[in-house]
Design a protein around this motif. Structure first.
Motif, PDB file in Angstrom:
ATOM      1  N   GLY A  24       0.795  -1.226   0.000  1.00  0.00           N
ATOM      2  CA  GLY A  24       0.000   0.000   0.000  1.00  0.00           C
ATOM      3  C   GLY A  24       0.821   1.267   0.000  1.00  0.00           C
ATOM      4  O   GLY A  24       0.331   2.321   0.412  1.00  0.00           O
ATOM      5  N   ALA A  25       2.069   1.214  -0.445  1.00  0.00           N
ATOM      6  CA  ALA A  25       2.932   2.386  -0.496  1.00  0.00           C
ATOM      7  C   ALA A  25       3.206   2.762  -1.944  1.00  0.00           C
ATOM      8  O   ALA A  25       3.523   1.908  -2.769  1.00  0.00           O
ATOM      9  CB  ALA A  25       4.244   2.124   0.243  1.00  0.00           C
ATOM     10  N   GLU A  26       3.094   4.038  -2.259  1.00  0.00           N
ATOM     11  CA  GLU A  26       3.352   4.535  -3.611  1.00  0.00           C
ATOM     12  C   GLU A  26       4.727   5.193  -3.644  1.00  0.00           C
ATOM     13  O   GLU A  26       4.956   6.219  -2.994  1.00  0.00           O
ATOM     14  CB  GLU A  26       2.284   5.563  -4.008  1.00  0.00           C
ATOM     15  N   VAL A  27       5.658   4.605  -4.383  1.00  0.00           N
ATOM     16  CA  VAL A  27       7.008   5.149  -4.493  1.00  0.00           C
ATOM     17  C   VAL A  27       7.002   6.229  -5.566  1.00  0.00           C
ATOM     18  O   VAL A  27       6.774   5.951  -6.747  1.00  0.00           O
ATOM     19  CB  VAL A  27       8.025   4.042  -4.835  1.00  0.00           C
ATOM     20  N   ILE A  28       7.246   7.468  -5.150  1.00  0.00           N
ATOM     21  CA  ILE A  28       7.190   8.577  -6.111  1.00  0.00           C
ATOM     22  C   ILE A  28       8.563   8.929  -6.660  1.00  0.00           C
ATOM     23  O   ILE A  28       8.663   9.662  -7.645  1.00  0.00           O
ATOM     24  CB  ILE A  28       6.547   9.821  -5.471  1.00  0.00           C
ATOM     25  N   LEU A  29       9.648   8.423  -6.039  1.00  0.00           N
ATOM     26  CA  LEU A  29      10.985   8.707  -6.547  1.00  0.00           C
ATOM     27  C   LEU A  29      11.964   7.692  -5.969  1.00  0.00           C
ATOM     28  O   LEU A  29      11.875   7.329  -4.798  1.00  0.00           O
ATOM     29  CB  LEU A  29      11.424  10.126  -6.161  1.00  0.00           C
ATOM     30  N   VAL A  30      12.893   7.230  -6.797  1.00  0.00           N
ATOM     31  CA  VAL A  30      13.972   6.333  -6.361  1.00  0.00           C
ATOM     32  C   VAL A  30      15.297   7.006  -6.712  1.00  0.00           C
ATOM     33  O   VAL A  30      15.535   7.348  -7.873  1.00  0.00           O
ATOM     34  CB  VAL A  30      13.873   4.951  -7.038  1.00  0.00           C
ATOM     35  N   VAL A  31      16.144   7.216  -5.679  1.00  0.00           N
ATOM     36  CA  VAL A  31      17.429   7.880  -5.888  1.00  0.00           C
ATOM     37  C   VAL A  31      18.508   7.129  -5.117  1.00  0.00           C
ATOM     38  O   VAL A  31      18.225   6.198  -4.360  1.00  0.00           O
ATOM     39  CB  VAL A  31      17.378   9.356  -5.422  1.00  0.00           C
ATOM     40  N   THR A  32      19.734   7.540  -5.306  1.00  0.00           N
ATOM     41  CA  THR A  32      20.829   6.944  -4.547  1.00  0.00           C
ATOM     42  C   THR A  32      20.757   7.371  -3.090  1.00  0.00           C
ATOM     43  O   THR A  32      20.085   8.348  -2.743  1.00  0.00           O
ATOM     44  CB  THR A  32      22.188   7.368  -5.135  1.00  0.00           C
ATOM     45  N   ALA A  33      21.482   6.661  -2.235  1.00  0.00           N
ATOM     46  CA  ALA A  33      21.357   6.875  -0.801  1.00  0.00           C
ATOM     47  C   ALA A  33      21.748   8.281  -0.377  1.00  0.00           C
ATOM     48  O   ALA A  33      21.115   8.880   0.505  1.00  0.00           O
ATOM     49  CB  ALA A  33      22.208   5.846  -0.046  1.00  0.00           C
ATOM     50  N   ASP A  34      22.800   8.845  -0.961  1.00  0.00           N
ATOM     51  CA  ASP A  34      23.291  10.142  -0.509  1.00  0.00           C
ATOM     52  C   ASP A  34      22.677  11.322  -1.255  1.00  0.00           C
ATOM     53  O   ASP A  34      22.983  12.477  -0.946  1.00  0.00           O
ATOM     54  CB  ASP A  34      24.815  10.211  -0.616  1.00  0.00           C
ATOM     55  N   ALA A  35      21.783  11.085  -2.201  1.00  0.00           N
ATOM     56  CA  ALA A  35      21.202  12.185  -2.974  1.00  0.00           C
ATOM     57  C   ALA A  35      20.362  13.141  -2.125  1.00  0.00           C
ATOM     58  O   ALA A  35      20.511  14.357  -2.249  1.00  0.00           O
ATOM     59  CB  ALA A  35      20.373  11.632  -4.139  1.00  0.00           C
ATOM     60  N   ALA A  70      24.624   9.621   4.081  1.00  0.00           N
ATOM     61  CA  ALA A  70      23.225   9.624   3.638  1.00  0.00           C
ATOM     62  C   ALA A  70      22.276  10.213   4.681  1.00  0.00           C
ATOM     63  O   ALA A  70      21.284  10.851   4.336  1.00  0.00           O
ATOM     64  CB  ALA A  70      22.782   8.200   3.296  1.00  0.00           C
ATOM     65  N   LEU A  71      22.553   9.998   5.975  1.00  0.00           N
ATOM     66  CA  LEU A  71      21.688  10.485   7.050  1.00  0.00           C
ATOM     67  C   LEU A  71      22.433  11.589   7.779  1.00  0.00           C
ATOM     68  O   LEU A  71      23.325  11.332   8.582  1.00  0.00           O
ATOM     69  CB  LEU A  71      21.338   9.335   7.999  1.00  0.00           C
ATOM     70  N   THR A  72      22.086  12.839   7.493  1.00  0.00           N
ATOM     71  CA  THR A  72      22.821  13.991   8.001  1.00  0.00           C
ATOM     72  C   THR A  72      21.887  14.920   8.771  1.00  0.00           C
ATOM     73  O   THR A  72      20.658  14.868   8.593  1.00  0.00           O
ATOM     74  CB  THR A  72      23.460  14.775   6.847  1.00  0.00           C
ATOM     75  N   PRO A  73      22.441  15.802   9.612  1.00  0.00           N
ATOM     76  CA  PRO A  73      21.583  16.762  10.327  1.00  0.00           C
ATOM     77  C   PRO A  73      20.789  17.650   9.386  1.00  0.00           C
ATOM     78  O   PRO A  73      19.630  17.974   9.661  1.00  0.00           O
ATOM     79  CB  PRO A  73      22.591  17.577  11.155  1.00  0.00           C
ATOM     80  N   GLN A  74      21.400  18.050   8.256  1.00  0.00           N
ATOM     81  CA  GLN A  74      20.682  18.905   7.305  1.00  0.00           C
ATOM     82  C   GLN A  74      19.480  18.184   6.709  1.00  0.00           C
ATOM     83  O   GLN A  74      18.402  18.766   6.541  1.00  0.00           O
ATOM     84  CB  GLN A  74      21.630  19.367   6.189  1.00  0.00           C
ATOM     85  N   LEU A  75      19.649  16.896   6.387  1.00  0.00           N
ATOM     86  CA  LEU A  75      18.535  16.140   5.824  1.00  0.00           C
ATOM     87  C   LEU A  75      17.412  15.980   6.842  1.00  0.00           C
ATOM     88  O   LEU A  75      16.231  16.126   6.509  1.00  0.00           O
ATOM     89  CB  LEU A  75      19.026  14.771   5.351  1.00  0.00           C
ATOM     90  N   VAL A  76      17.762  15.682   8.081  1.00  0.00           N
ATOM     91  CA  VAL A  76      16.744  15.548   9.125  1.00  0.00           C
ATOM     92  C   VAL A  76      15.990  16.854   9.314  1.00  0.00           C
ATOM     93  O   VAL A  76      14.762  16.879   9.460  1.00  0.00           O
ATOM     94  CB  VAL A  76      17.395  15.087  10.447  1.00  0.00           C
TER      95      VAL A  76
END
Length: 428
Positions: A24-35, A70-76
């Protein structure tokens, strides 16, 4: 309605889209981990970054590989601004620790589908529960106890039921600053009753001491009594307090270390267990920073531990004792840039250095807002509460008023309007 997902992973490719669709999840975009992290940090320019950020703004969940790139303070921070939940795909203990430091949900690669759907599942409805607001600050007397008292007093001004508890196991001081007795029952008594299963709203009302409109649960009167505030006891007391008041402000100690690895008695008490239990249970954490080089440096070093202890709870940063004499010209901008650069905190509030008002409050053993309501310190706390704490709507007619006023409950919105008028008068 399906859950909209942005998938940023080098471990799970486009073939995983069908599995998410089956759940039941719609994937609207697939990108690389760090994008996403690169786009959040403005490291990528041009149309690709704009499209990625646009997709994030339209998504409900970002499923991203857990990694330092990939998981950074700016992304959060960007996801918080967009209201997007983050699910970190963890491949080991190191990835999980990194994700927990940011307070985001974690899952193994095989459990991504369930974690994505669970991330936006509606919470079960039930009776209204009060909020726990923890007030923490690093070592060095940044003013967390004074601000805890001021926040409690300000929240109580709008007619809500508010309590103030001292869970500091190193240097409890709420009772001394407010002129209340600390020899009798207090927060430790509430913790003991919670362990026995006898703690109730009526019992909390009995053992609390009045400070105007605020009910106070004093702390331990000797630091050596810290074993009475175990994690289980504190957690049980806080849960019962949710049924007693609408807002519970809890003052906690500075140390955040978990000492399980340096003691031989694994089941023994922990000096910092009370602080960690309060932060884990808190709905909002107020982090107090002293506006001087030492205070800011201590906060920056302790912030990762605070973020890990608070989990997903929002952290509101309040910079206290702001003055140019310790930081030079434009002290606020210097603190703001430092916090944003080193810990990723983009929003913070400031309380000016106002020793005259603070000393008057200590002399009279009352909150600053009661002794010097027009002071700059009181006005700054008033603005912080109105902007960062986001108080709930006023109580409906027919419920019990606050313990001191005896007046009818204010109409919806009147508290916010009154606070705005008081802030304008204070600023004048």
């Amino acid at each position: 309605m399906s859950v909209r997902v942005v998938l940023a992973s080098d471990r799970l490719g486009a073939s995983f889209v069908d599995a998410l669709d089956d759940h039941g999840a719609e994937v609207i975009l697939v990108v690389t981990a760090d994008a996403p992290a690169d786009a959040a940090a403005d490291a990528v320019t041009g149309r690709a970054a704009a499209e990625l950020l646009g997709a994030l703004a339209a998504a409900d969940v970002l499923a991203v590989d857990a990694g330092r790139d990939a998981l950074t303070p700016q992304l959060v921070a960007v996801c918080d601004r967009f209201g997007v939940r983050i699910v970190a795909i963890c491949d080991g203990a190191a990835d999980r620790r990194l994700a927990e430091m940011f307070g985001v949900a974690t899952c193994a690669p095989d459990d991504v589908c369930a974690a994505v759907v669970h991330a936006v599942a509606p919470a079960p409805t039930g009776p209204a529960r009060g909020r726990i607001i923890a007030v923490w600050g690093p070592a060095g007397a940044p003013g967390r106890t004074t601000l805890a008292i001021e926040i409690a007093a300000e929240l109580a001004r709008d007619g809500r039921r508010v309590a103030l508890a001292d869970a500091d196991t190193h240097a409890p001081s709420i009772a001394m600053l407010t002129g209340l007795a600390d020899e009798g029952p207090g927060f430790a008594a509430a913790c003991r009753a919670a362990e026995r299963g006898t703690l109730s709203a009526a019992e909390l009302e009995r053992i609390a001491l009045p400070l105007g409109d605020v009910a106070v649960l004093a702390g331990i009167n000797r630091p050596g009594r810290w074993p009475e505030l175990s994690a289980a006891r504190v957690g049980g007391a806080l849960e019962q307090c949710r049924t007693w008041v609408e807002d519970l402000i809890v003052d906690v100690a500075a140390p955040l270390e978990r000492d399980e690895e340096i003691v031989s008695d694994i089941e023994g008490p922990r000096r910092n267990a009370a602080t960690l239990a309060v932060l884990a249970a808190a709905d909002v954490v107020v982090a107090v920073v002293s506006a001087d080089p030492v205070g800011v440096a201590r906060f920056v070093r302790a912030y990762p531990d605070l973020r890990a202890a608070a989990g997903a709870a929002p952290i509101r940063v309040l910079v206290n004792k702001t003055r140019s004499s310790t930081l030079g010209i434009d002290a606020r901008s210097q603190v703001r840039r430092t916090l944003e650069r080193y810990v990723g905190v983009a929003a913070c509030w400031f309380v000016p250095w106002d020793p005259k008002a603070a000393d008057a409050a200590v002399l009279q053993a009352q909150p600053v807002g009661r002794v010097a309501p027009r002071s700059s310190l009181s006005g700054a706390v008033r603005r912080f509460v109105g902007e960062a704490i986001e108080p709930p709507p006023a109580r409906a007619a027919g419920t019990r008023p606050s313990r001191a006023s005896g007046a009818d409950a204010p109409s919806p919105g009147s508290g916010a309007r009154a606070r705005t008028r008081r802030a304008l008068r204070g600023a004048a």
